[in-house]
Design an enzyme around this catalytic site. Structure first.
Site: not given
Length: 328
Positions: A78-79, A169-170, A271, A300
């Site tokens: 979710g960055g 991701s994050s 990505e 991604h």
């Protein structure tokens, strides 16, 4: 003359920072394209691991479990600014992981930026690990877990000697920082013994652009979106070369002399982050770390958006092989 606050940072209309420092977060995000797929083979329940901050985690357990199972500590993406384990795409992926890998899954939420900038997410993820450690050491599982799970003492099924961390991701960025912080086997977390890390397209940054960031075809996670996420999540005024974002930035600790647990690194071929993730893997291999790197077709988060696809099945098989290889 008075002036109305105006938008100075905008992340896809979901989060906006105004000139007076106020923040607007869109609460009703449309996630209707993700339908929960729950065949009943996994039971799950939420629990608060930090009452002061009202932070929760979700525990998943395969219904068919009759013995101790490896534990996967799953850190969602979710960055650092968006998402939760309650989101249907994350929940689907967690149900799938618990069932396909036959593991106990522990999935914490963390505070979100820009309201809570880094290192808040790093701190919260460690707090949840320590909560888990304390639950075991203090032998409180009988009272607490029976109430929260309604399925008996789930800790009877926890194999704390086979503990793996998967970061999406994050969440992969958090996993990196935990790996550096905890060291091999995570002695500070005893009886939890971390055997390895899986980083799914870890979200790294840097001031110097890499080829895939310039030429990337991923329509969802563009370099522009990545830049905004870093602006919103890093300490105010810090660049993408900050150690929170760039493992090889000018102020980042050297990874060459550090000992690390085995790491499996995954990235999508199409990505924006591909080259940066590949560079991370190659540098760790150059430093002599135990690192396996693999690329998959898709954009991604393909495994999150469709955890039952053929390519997601291949990814899960690879993770299972990694876990078997490095289990006790």
């Amino acid at each position: 003359m008075s002036y109305l606050p105006y938008v100075v940072e905008d992340c896809q209309g979901v989060i906006q920072i105004f000139s007076d420092g106020s923040i607007h977060r869109q609460e009703n995000i449309d996630l209707s394209r993700f339908q929960v797929i729950d065949d009943g083979s996994v039971v799950w329940k939420d629990h608060c691991y930090d009452k002061h901050l009202n932070l929760k985690l979700r525990l998943y357990k395969p219904k068919s479990a009759t013995k101790k199972l490896p534990i996967v500590y799953f850190l969602h993406g979710g960055g650092f600014c968006n998402a939760s384990f309650t989101w249907p795409n994350c929940h689907n992926l967690c149900l799938r992981i618990a069932s396909a890998l036959s593991v106990i899954l522990v999935v914490p939420d963390h505070r979100l930026a820009p309201e809570h900038r880094l290192p808040a997410a790093f701190d919260d993820s460690l707090t949840a690990l320590k909560w888990l450690q304390e639950m075991v050491i203090s032998h409180k599982s009988d009272q607490l877990v029976n109430r929260m799970m309604g399925i008996g003492d789930i800790f009877d099924y926890f194999d704390f000697d086979n503990f793996f961390i998967i970061g999406d991701s994050s969440g992969g960025t958090i996993a990196h920082h935990l790996a550096v912080q905890q060291g091999p086997g995570s002695p500070v977390l005893t009886p939890i013994k971390i055997r390895g890390y899986v980083m799914l397209a870890p979200f790294f940054g840097g001031q110097e652009r890499m080829k895939s960031e310039v030429e990337g075809t991923d329509e969802w996670l563009t370099v522009e979106t990545m830049d905004i996420l870093w602006k919103m999540s890093l300490p105010i005024g810090k660049s993408r070369d900050h150690p929170f974002a760039n493992p090889f930035g000018p102020m980042s600790p050297s990874l060459e002399l550090l000992e690390l647990d085995p790491i499996l690194i995954i990235v999508s071929k199409d990505e924006t982050m591909k080259d940066r993730v590949k560079f991370y893997a190659e540098k760790l291999q150059e430093y002599g770390k135990v690192v396996r790197y693999s690329e998959f077709d898709g954009e991604h988060g393909f495994y999150r958006n469709d955890p039952y696809s053929d390519v997601s099945n291949s990814l899960l098989n690879l993770i299972k092989e990694f876990m078997v290889q490095y289990s006790s």
